[in-house]
Design an enzyme around this catalytic site. Structure first.
Site, PDB file in Angstrom:
ATOM      1  N   GLU A 166       0.867  -1.196   0.000  1.00  0.00           N
ATOM      2  CA  GLU A 166       0.000   0.000   0.000  1.00  0.00           C
ATOM      3  C   GLU A 166       0.901   1.243   0.000  1.00  0.00           C
ATOM      4  O   GLU A 166       1.959   1.247   0.629  1.00  0.00           O
ATOM      5  CB  GLU A 166      -0.829  -0.021   1.300  1.00  0.00           C
ATOM      6  N   ASN A 185      -7.094   6.227  -1.554  1.00  0.00           N
ATOM      7  CA  ASN A 185      -5.994   5.298  -1.311  1.00  0.00           C
ATOM      8  C   ASN A 185      -6.214   4.158  -2.304  1.00  0.00           C
ATOM      9  O   ASN A 185      -7.138   3.356  -2.152  1.00  0.00           O
ATOM     10  CB  ASN A 185      -6.046   4.823   0.143  1.00  0.00           C
ATOM     11  N   LYS A 203      -9.529   2.043  -1.788  1.00  0.00           N
ATOM     12  CA  LYS A 203      -9.740   1.482  -0.436  1.00  0.00           C
ATOM     13  C   LYS A 203     -11.091   1.892   0.147  1.00  0.00           C
ATOM     14  O   LYS A 203     -11.409   3.092   0.221  1.00  0.00           O
ATOM     15  CB  LYS A 203      -8.600   1.950   0.468  1.00  0.00           C
ATOM     16  N   GLU A 218      -5.890   8.715   7.875  1.00  0.00           N
ATOM     17  CA  GLU A 218      -6.443   8.277   6.580  1.00  0.00           C
ATOM     18  C   GLU A 218      -7.837   8.834   6.349  1.00  0.00           C
ATOM     19  O   GLU A 218      -8.203   9.136   5.212  1.00  0.00           O
ATOM     20  CB  GLU A 218      -6.479   6.748   6.494  1.00  0.00           C
ATOM     21  N   CYS A 232      -4.855  -2.942   2.878  1.00  0.00           N
ATOM     22  CA  CYS A 232      -4.561  -2.885   4.311  1.00  0.00           C
ATOM     23  C   CYS A 232      -5.760  -3.192   5.208  1.00  0.00           C
ATOM     24  O   CYS A 232      -6.155  -4.335   5.342  1.00  0.00           O
ATOM     25  CB  CYS A 232      -3.929  -1.545   4.667  1.00  0.00           C
ATOM     26  N   ASN A 279       0.315  -1.134   5.380  1.00  0.00           N
ATOM     27  CA  ASN A 279       1.237  -0.402   6.270  1.00  0.00           C
ATOM     28  C   ASN A 279       0.610  -0.514   7.645  1.00  0.00           C
ATOM     29  O   ASN A 279      -0.352   0.207   7.946  1.00  0.00           O
ATOM     30  CB  ASN A 279       1.287   1.091   5.930  1.00  0.00           C
TER      31      ASN A 279
HETATM   32  N1  CDT Z   1      -2.947   1.408   6.469  1.00  0.00           N
HETATM   33  C1  CDT Z   1      -3.848   0.800   7.249  1.00  0.00           C
HETATM   34  O1  CDT Z   1      -4.975   0.573   6.859  1.00  0.00           O
HETATM   35  N2  CDT Z   1      -3.433   0.507   8.489  1.00  0.00           N
HETATM   36  C2  CDT Z   1      -4.290  -0.065   9.478  1.00  0.00           C
HETATM   37  C3  CDT Z   1      -3.776   0.359  10.797  1.00  0.00           C
HETATM   38  C4  CDT Z   1      -4.641   0.034  11.917  1.00  0.00           C
HETATM   39  S1  CDT Z   1      -5.743   1.164  12.479  1.00  0.00           S
HETATM   40  C5  CDT Z   1      -5.134   2.702  12.581  1.00  0.00           C
HETATM   41  C6  CDT Z   1      -4.389  -1.573   9.399  1.00  0.00           C
HETATM   42  O2  CDT Z   1      -5.500  -2.087   9.341  1.00  0.00           O
HETATM   43  O3  CDT Z   1      -3.372  -2.271   9.436  1.00  0.00           O
END
Ligand code: CDT
Length: 315
Positions: A47, A107, A124, A143, A169, A194
């Site tokens: 991502e 995203n 996303k 985000e 993600c 990420n």
């Molecule tokens: N980038 C992304 O979606 N990261 C989320 C972080 C957790 S919640 C802030 C994930 O689901 O891994």
């Protein structure tokens, strides 16, 4: 028509805040070259693979963040990746921040075929994090501020003689993501991520971040009888630790290959798309076993609501 695809999970180590797109693309081209030498036909990148994870920076005026987004794809900076991959006859998944001509921010991930043509686009849907600066957090995850929820749904595309889907993600944690694609016959789902190794919303031991990463990828692979490739941007990025654990999951739900490092690393496996058939034709034969008359609430209601009259177990 071969349904056996040599696939690669192209994990990336951290991207520095001042690292250029050209540098990221050079790293990806190196991974493509490794993929070529190992016989890969399809490679998945993370991502937001062209920049650091910029939603950790708060900016009042969102337009001042424009430099983090791509306004065209391929661009001058990313075209060499398309050229290197098509020369190697490798298709790929690439995550990046998209700013559309009419000002929408997503995203986004694209699916590129082995000729360098963009075959599919996904934006996303399940955006995590928050809109405003939250001082109590050790780092921000904005985000919801910098992206709109995707407007394209969960598509699938014909690629490499199979049916390919995409998610990004946080989407991987939601059963709906995979089930919608499962209902379109998906055979390989690519997911870049990420994921900080720390939950800043509540008290949770760090080891659960990796457990939940693999739990969701593996469970949903099994329950939809599909290959899943999960690919991290990993390591300490701008003082924030991101988990690795990039992996290739077969339709049984088992991990068949997994990254060992938190750096740029290519993990490969031979994906026989026909391994999806056992699950799709037996225990997860949707047409035979699903009972949609009991599932209305899944699309008609968003949050949990306790019914006013609870039925008691024993009749
Ligand atoms: N980038 C992304 O979606 N990261 C989320 C972080 C957790 S919640 C802030 C994930 O689901 O891994």
């Amino acid at each position: 028509m071969s349904r056996i695809v040599n696939v690669g999970a192209a994990q990336m180590g951290p991207i520095a805040v001042d690292e250029s797109r050209e540098s990221c693309v050079a790293r990806m081209i190196d991974l493509i070259k490794q993929a070529k030498s190992r016989g890969c036909q399809y490679v998945v990148f993370p991502e937001l693979a062209l920049t650091t994870f910029f939603p950790r920076y708060y900016e009042e005026d969102i337009s001042r963040m424009d430099a983090w987004y791509e306004t065209e794809m391929p661009s001058i900076a990313t075209r060499p990746l398309f050229e290197a991959a098509s020369e190697a006859k490798i298709g790929f998944y690439l995550g990046y921040a998209e700013l559309t001509p009419d000002g929408h921010r997503y995203n986004t991930a694209i699916l590129v075929d082995e000729t360098g043509r963009i075959n599919g686009k996904y934006r996303k849907v399940h955006l995590p994090g928050h809109y405003e600066h939250e001082a109590q957090r050790p780092f921000q995850h904005l985000e919801k501020r910098y992206f709109e929820p995707g407007d394209l749904g969960f598509g699938v595309w014909r690629q490499h003689n199979g049916i390919f889907g995409m998610a990004i993600c946080n989407d991987r944690r939601w059963v709906e993501t995979y089930r919608v694609m499962g209902l379109k016959g998906v055979e390989l789902v690519s997911v870049g991520y990420n994921t900080p190794d720390l939950n800043t919303s509540g008290d949770e031991p760090n080891h659960l971040r990796m457990f939940h990463n693999h739990l969701t990828l593996q469970a949903n692979a099994y329950m939809n009888a599909t290959w899943v490739i999960g690919v991290a941007k990993a390591g300490v990025e701008d003082g924030c630790m991101l988990i690795g654990g990039s992996c290739i999951v077969q339709p049984s739900g088992e991990i068949v290959a997994q990254a060992m490092t938190l750096e740029d690393e290519l993990v490969t496996a031979t994906a026989d798309l026909d391994l999806t058939r056992l699950g799709k034709e037996t225990i997860f034969n949707f047409a035979r076993h699903r009972r949609v008359e009991h599932y209305d609430i899944i699309t008609s209601q968003t949050g949990a609501e306790i019914p006013s009259e609870l039925s008691n177990a024993a009749e």
